[in-house]
Scaffold this active site. Sequence first.
Site, PDB file in Angstrom:
ATOM      1  N   HIS A 259     -21.584   1.184  30.374  1.00 32.39           N
ATOM      2  CA  HIS A 259     -20.427   0.683  31.455  1.00 32.39           C
ATOM      3  C   HIS A 259     -19.047   0.470  31.036  1.00 32.39           C
ATOM      4  O   HIS A 259     -19.030  -0.145  29.880  1.00 32.39           O
ATOM      5  CB  HIS A 259     -21.096  -0.642  31.936  1.00 32.39           C
TER       6      HIS A 259
ATOM      7  N   ASN B  74     -12.325  -0.742  35.187  1.00 37.62           N
ATOM      8  CA  ASN B  74     -13.744  -0.904  35.395  1.00 37.62           C
ATOM      9  C   ASN B  74     -14.012  -0.488  36.797  1.00 37.62           C
ATOM     10  O   ASN B  74     -13.799  -1.319  37.661  1.00 37.62           O
ATOM     11  CB  ASN B  74     -14.004  -2.381  35.168  1.00 37.62           C
TER      12      ASN B  74
ATOM     13  N   CYS C 159     -22.937  -4.712  37.599  1.00 41.33           N
ATOM     14  CA  CYS C 159     -22.258  -3.331  37.170  1.00 41.33           C
ATOM     15  C   CYS C 159     -23.501  -2.870  36.568  1.00 41.33           C
ATOM     16  O   CYS C 159     -23.393  -1.429  35.970  1.00 41.33           O
ATOM     17  CB  CYS C 159     -21.265  -3.633  36.126  1.00 41.33           C
TER      18      CYS C 159
END
Length: 321
Positions: A241, A271, A101
């Site tokens: 993030h 996410n 990520c």
Amino acid sequence: MPDKVLTNFDLEKMVDTSDEWIQTRTGISKRRIISDNINVSDLAVEAAREALLNGNLNIADIDLIILSTCSPEMVMPSTACLVQQKLGAKTMPAFDISAGCTGFIYAITVGTQFIETGLYKKILIIGADALSRYIDWTDRNTCVLFGDGAGAIVLGEVEEGYGILSNYLAASGAGANLLQIPAGGSRVPATENSYEKKLHCVNMNGNEVFKFAVRALPQAAKAALKKANLTIDDVSYVIPHQANTRILEAAARKLKINSDKIISNIDKFGNTSTASIPIALDELAKAHRIKVGDILLLVGFGAGLTWGANVIKWSKATLSN
Ligand code: ACO
């Protein structure tokens, strides 16, 4: 973002979970999921087209495509090459970055080097992921967390003193086992056995990743700010993030920054992995909340383990403003 919305109430019908648990433990209320006829390169192309449009650019103006993803369309070729073809480009270089990520932070950092050396003038940087294709939809530990999406920027020259002020990257392979898709690579090629054991799905030690994230996010933020000779008080917005609201709240406390300055859209998108930072940046820019001279702190963490940050001074020439 894909059109299809999957709410917590939909998930209640699929696994032993509740809207209340998901909202309290993660901050997520819904997420977008790609439909069967869409692939991750389609999301990436949509995002790329919009970034080009916002910058009054054509694909012919771009010298290089860098695409960060942890759900590539195939093991090979790279998803970046598929996107290049769909955008109608012929021989422009294109490659993927795999950094969990944190991929978008890594991609910006790599792209910055090409701009600084003068090798390329304009680089299309895309973060695109469709982790829904790698989720075990019977595993409540992971299936409630992720959503699909893509975001893109064009990186190019700006006036002196603006643009990317600093980059910080880190990785620790010692934590590789904490978040992985074990099969599908050359170590565990696809077999009936690997499929039955769900080794092609996201496998995560949530508690350990949580602890890592709470440490890594402030550490990367501080390291990048230090390199730019700035402090947290200079920052207009932190674009982290989007993994879990509690991670963002803990980071805000550690960084001693007002949580209003921390951009979050996790409630509606979940996410989206390497796409989460560019999607949040896009929303912020489109809401006209960023002024010339604002300092943006992009900060990410993810599988690898990887973590990192970019400090950006928003400029007049900043595209997609
Ligand atoms: N619904 C209901 N109960 C659940 C669910 C669910 N969806 N998931 C887990 N539980 C249960 C567990 O089984 C456990 O039950 P038990 O006490 O009977 O054993 C209980 O809830 C508590 O579980 P924990 O794992 O301790 O819950 P926690 O508060 O840590 O939250 C979570 C779990 C949300 C996964 C959290 O640890 C987290 O967000 N971790 C970080 C994950 C992350 O950021 N991953 C992405 C990294 S980025 C990348 O590279 C992709």
